[in-house]
Design a protein around this motif. Structure first.
Motif, PDB file in Angstrom:
ATOM      1  N   TYR A  76       0.658  -1.083   0.038  1.00  0.00           N
ATOM      2  CA  TYR A  76       0.061  -0.051  -0.055  1.00  0.00           C
ATOM      3  C   TYR A  76       0.889   1.410  -0.179  1.00  0.00           C
ATOM      4  CZ  TYR A  76      -3.103  -3.640   1.321  1.00  0.00           C
ATOM      5  OH  TYR A  76      -3.686  -4.934   1.453  1.00  0.00           O
ATOM      6  N   ASP A  77       2.116   1.019  -0.236  1.00  0.00           N
ATOM      7  CA  ASP A  77       3.204   2.376  -0.227  1.00  0.00           C
ATOM      8  C   ASP A  77       2.897   3.293  -1.202  1.00  0.00           C
ATOM      9  OD1 ASP A  77       4.363   0.668   1.840  1.00  0.00           O
ATOM     10  OD2 ASP A  77       6.035  -0.065   0.617  1.00  0.00           O
ATOM     11  N   SER A  78       2.379   2.966  -2.419  1.00  0.00           N
ATOM     12  CA  SER A  78       2.169   3.906  -3.398  1.00  0.00           C
ATOM     13  C   SER A  78       0.652   4.246  -3.729  1.00  0.00           C
ATOM     14  CB  SER A  78       2.444   3.425  -4.685  1.00  0.00           C
ATOM     15  OG  SER A  78       1.952   2.196  -5.150  1.00  0.00           O
ATOM     16  N   MET A  79      -0.167   3.826  -2.468  1.00  0.00           N
ATOM     17  CA  MET A  79      -1.646   4.171  -2.361  1.00  0.00           C
ATOM     18  C   MET A  79      -1.849   5.253  -1.375  1.00  0.00           C
ATOM     19  SD  MET A  79      -3.057  -0.013  -3.053  1.00  0.00           S
ATOM     20  CE  MET A  79      -4.631   0.859  -3.864  1.00  0.00           C
ATOM     21  N   THR A  80      -3.271   5.955  -1.657  1.00  0.00           N
ATOM     22  CA  THR A  80      -3.530   7.266  -0.918  1.00  0.00           C
ATOM     23  C   THR A  80      -5.058   6.835  -0.488  1.00  0.00           C
ATOM     24  OG1 THR A  80      -3.505   9.328  -0.388  1.00  0.00           O
ATOM     25  CG2 THR A  80      -4.056   8.626  -2.499  1.00  0.00           C
ATOM     26  N   ASN A  81      -5.547   7.676   0.297  1.00  0.00           N
ATOM     27  CA  ASN A  81      -6.984   7.864   0.711  1.00  0.00           C
ATOM     28  C   ASN A  81      -7.183   8.829   1.709  1.00  0.00           C
ATOM     29  OD1 ASN A  81      -6.096   6.631   3.078  1.00  0.00           O
ATOM     30  ND2 ASN A  81      -7.849   5.583   3.489  1.00  0.00           N
ATOM     31  N   ARG A  82      -8.561   9.200   1.746  1.00  0.00           N
ATOM     32  CA  ARG A  82      -9.069  10.078   2.681  1.00  0.00           C
ATOM     33  C   ARG A  82      -8.904   9.447   4.138  1.00  0.00           C
ATOM     34  NH1 ARG A  82     -14.002  13.518   0.522  1.00  0.00           N
ATOM     35  NH2 ARG A  82     -13.783  14.479   2.855  1.00  0.00           N
ATOM     36  N   SER A  83      -8.390   9.796   5.100  1.00  0.00           N
ATOM     37  CA  SER A  83      -8.395   8.929   6.203  1.00  0.00           C
ATOM     38  C   SER A  83      -9.634   8.896   7.075  1.00  0.00           C
ATOM     39  CB  SER A  83      -7.243   9.569   7.329  1.00  0.00           C
ATOM     40  OG  SER A  83      -7.264  10.899   7.623  1.00  0.00           O
ATOM     41  N   SER A  84     -10.589  10.090   6.707  1.00  0.00           N
ATOM     42  CA  SER A  84     -11.686   9.998   7.666  1.00  0.00           C
ATOM     43  C   SER A  84     -12.712  10.704   6.652  1.00  0.00           C
ATOM     44  CB  SER A  84     -11.573  10.865   8.642  1.00  0.00           C
ATOM     45  OG  SER A  84     -12.715  10.958   9.440  1.00  0.00           O
ATOM     46  N   VAL A  85     -13.993   9.979   6.674  1.00  0.00           N
ATOM     47  CA  VAL A  85     -14.994  10.559   5.595  1.00  0.00           C
ATOM     48  C   VAL A  85     -16.134  10.392   6.444  1.00  0.00           C
ATOM     49  CG1 VAL A  85     -16.362   9.714   3.433  1.00  0.00           C
ATOM     50  CG2 VAL A  85     -13.964   9.330   3.644  1.00  0.00           C
ATOM     51  N   SER A  86     -16.826  11.477   6.203  1.00  0.00           N
ATOM     52  CA  SER A  86     -18.151  12.056   7.116  1.00  0.00           C
ATOM     53  C   SER A  86     -19.327  11.023   6.395  1.00  0.00           C
ATOM     54  CB  SER A  86     -18.390  13.362   6.908  1.00  0.00           C
ATOM     55  OG  SER A  86     -17.212  14.173   7.467  1.00  0.00           O
ATOM     56  N   THR A  87     -20.350  10.958   7.326  1.00  0.00           N
ATOM     57  CA  THR A  87     -21.442  10.232   6.745  1.00  0.00           C
ATOM     58  C   THR A  87     -22.227  11.277   5.820  1.00  0.00           C
ATOM     59  OG1 THR A  87     -21.899   9.598   9.103  1.00  0.00           O
ATOM     60  CG2 THR A  87     -23.880   9.583   7.635  1.00  0.00           C
ATOM     61  N   GLY A  88     -22.683  10.298   4.560  1.00  0.00           N
ATOM     62  CA  GLY A  88     -23.313  11.136   3.495  1.00  0.00           C
ATOM     63  C   GLY A  88     -22.225  11.564   2.613  1.00  0.00           C
ATOM     64  N   SER A  89     -21.051  11.220   2.811  1.00  0.00           N
ATOM     65  CA  SER A  89     -19.984  11.543   1.628  1.00  0.00           C
ATOM     66  C   SER A  89     -20.130  10.629   0.435  1.00  0.00           C
ATOM     67  CB  SER A  89     -18.556  11.740   2.319  1.00  0.00           C
ATOM     68  OG  SER A  89     -18.480  12.562   3.087  1.00  0.00           O
ATOM     69  N   LEU A  90     -19.902  11.075  -0.719  1.00  0.00           N
ATOM     70  CA  LEU A  90     -20.107  10.163  -1.750  1.00  0.00           C
ATOM     71  C   LEU A  90     -18.669  10.196  -2.480  1.00  0.00           C
ATOM     72  CD1 LEU A  90     -21.682   8.443  -3.822  1.00  0.00           C
ATOM     73  CD2 LEU A  90     -22.142  10.564  -5.229  1.00  0.00           C
ATOM     74  N   ILE A  91     -18.029   9.171  -2.526  1.00  0.00           N
ATOM     75  CA  ILE A  91     -16.728   8.776  -3.068  1.00  0.00           C
ATOM     76  C   ILE A  91     -16.690   8.263  -4.523  1.00  0.00           C
ATOM     77  CG2 ILE A  91     -14.457   8.108  -2.679  1.00  0.00           C
ATOM     78  CD1 ILE A  91     -15.110   7.584   0.416  1.00  0.00           C
ATOM     79  N   SER A  92     -15.975   8.730  -5.469  1.00  0.00           N
ATOM     80  CA  SER A  92     -16.150   8.076  -6.717  1.00  0.00           C
ATOM     81  C   SER A  92     -14.592   7.915  -7.261  1.00  0.00           C
ATOM     82  CB  SER A  92     -16.911   8.910  -7.507  1.00  0.00           C
ATOM     83  OG  SER A  92     -15.984  10.090  -7.978  1.00  0.00           O
ATOM     84  N   LEU A  93     -14.395   6.763  -8.049  1.00  0.00           N
ATOM     85  CA  LEU A  93     -13.163   6.280  -8.695  1.00  0.00           C
ATOM     86  C   LEU A  93     -13.500   5.798  -9.996  1.00  0.00           C
ATOM     87  CD1 LEU A  93     -11.171   4.298  -6.188  1.00  0.00           C
ATOM     88  CD2 LEU A  93     -10.681   6.464  -7.113  1.00  0.00           C
ATOM     89  N   PRO A  94     -12.762   6.374 -11.024  1.00  0.00           N
ATOM     90  CA  PRO A  94     -13.005   5.781 -12.552  1.00  0.00           C
ATOM     91  C   PRO A  94     -12.600   4.266 -12.519  1.00  0.00           C
ATOM     92  CG  PRO A  94     -11.122   7.246 -12.443  1.00  0.00           C
ATOM     93  CD  PRO A  94     -11.684   7.478 -11.055  1.00  0.00           C
ATOM     94  N   GLY A  95     -13.175   3.720 -13.554  1.00  0.00           N
ATOM     95  CA  GLY A  95     -12.940   2.487 -13.810  1.00  0.00           C
ATOM     96  C   GLY A  95     -11.408   2.190 -14.040  1.00  0.00           C
TER      97      GLY A  95
END
Length: 249
Positions: free
Chosen positions: A91-110
């Motif tokens: 996971y060394d080259s991966m990132t994310n949002r460490s905390s996501v609030s209720t109701g947040s919509l996350i998207s990623l392209p295929g």
């Protein structure tokens, strides 16, 4: 949805472009999906062999490179899922949002390498996918997720009995697969292949439990490379005997 602490998923690709996948957070302060944000890509046989050459495997045997280029199923797999082999299975080259609030919509392209994050508490999301109207894409199959181990295993299976592929080519392929297995934090992936000698190879490499007569990793790989029927009918996403039948990794 996870009720108890869970480890992160193996980095993988499932949905393909032009579709997008979405996650609607139902719990507060939960970690977001991990994703690869880099320029390393493998979409062709040439890109794959170049990557192998730069890694500790060295240049692949010429006959193997030629056989890969002729096998259309391998070409198609690399076009769609090859990026999982462009980075280490960590996971060394991966990132994310460490905390996501209720109701947040996350998207990623295929086509983006991603993974469900490690979670230490209850985490719930609603996942769904969407694609541009009238684009004619195939229906998304959530059970088809290619991690580095599964894609490597599929490529080994496809190439095992191809013309020009002999002992040295098979040993190279198994060495490449063993490296993916050893670097992957998700375990038990042998259960995603039909029960037999090939799934047993994956299990033994993962657990470093080598049989009598081939006590070391390299000796075991060499002994398996000498078995013409090791991969006679082994494709991923088949239930392994005695193993988990869940195909999502």
């Amino acid at each position: 949805m996870s009720y108890e602490p869970v480890p992160a998923q193996a980095p993988h690709i499932d949905l393909l472009p032009p579709s997008y996948q979405f996650g609607l957070a139902l719990t507060d302060n939960a970690p977001g999906t991990l994703f690869h944000q880099g320029s390393a890509h493998i979409r062709t046989v040439e890109a794959l062999t170049d990557t192998w050459r730069r890694q500790r495997f060295g240049a692949p045997p010429m006959k193997l490179a030629q056989a890969l280029a002729k096998e259309q199923r391998a070409v198609d797999l690399l076009r769609d899922f090859g990026d999982v082999l462009a980075l280490p299975p960590t996971y060394d080259s991966m990132t994310n949002r460490s905390s996501v609030s209720t109701g947040s919509l996350i998207s990623l392209p295929g086509g983006v390498v991603h993974a469900g994050p490690q979670a230490s508490a209850f985490r719930a999301l609603i996942f769904f996918s969407a694609s541009p109207k009238a684009c004619g894409v195939e229906e998304y199959d959530p059970d088809t997720q290619y991690s580095g181990v599964l894609l490597s295993g599929h490529l080994v299976s496809l190439m095992w009995s191809q013309e020009g592929v002999g002992f040295e080519e098979r040993r190279y392929l198994l060495t490449m697969l063993a490296s993916q297995i050893e670097g992957c934090r998700s375990k038990g992936l042998w259960s995603h292949f039909s029960e037999g000698d090939f799934s047993e190879f994956i299990r033994r490499i993962e657990r470093r439990m080598f049989p009598r007569g081939a006590r070391t990793r390299d000796a075991y790989i060499a002994s398996c490379a000498g078995q013409p029927t090791l991969c006679s009918s082994c494709m991923p996403f088949q239930d392994g005997g005695g193993g988990s039948s869940e195909r999502v990794v």
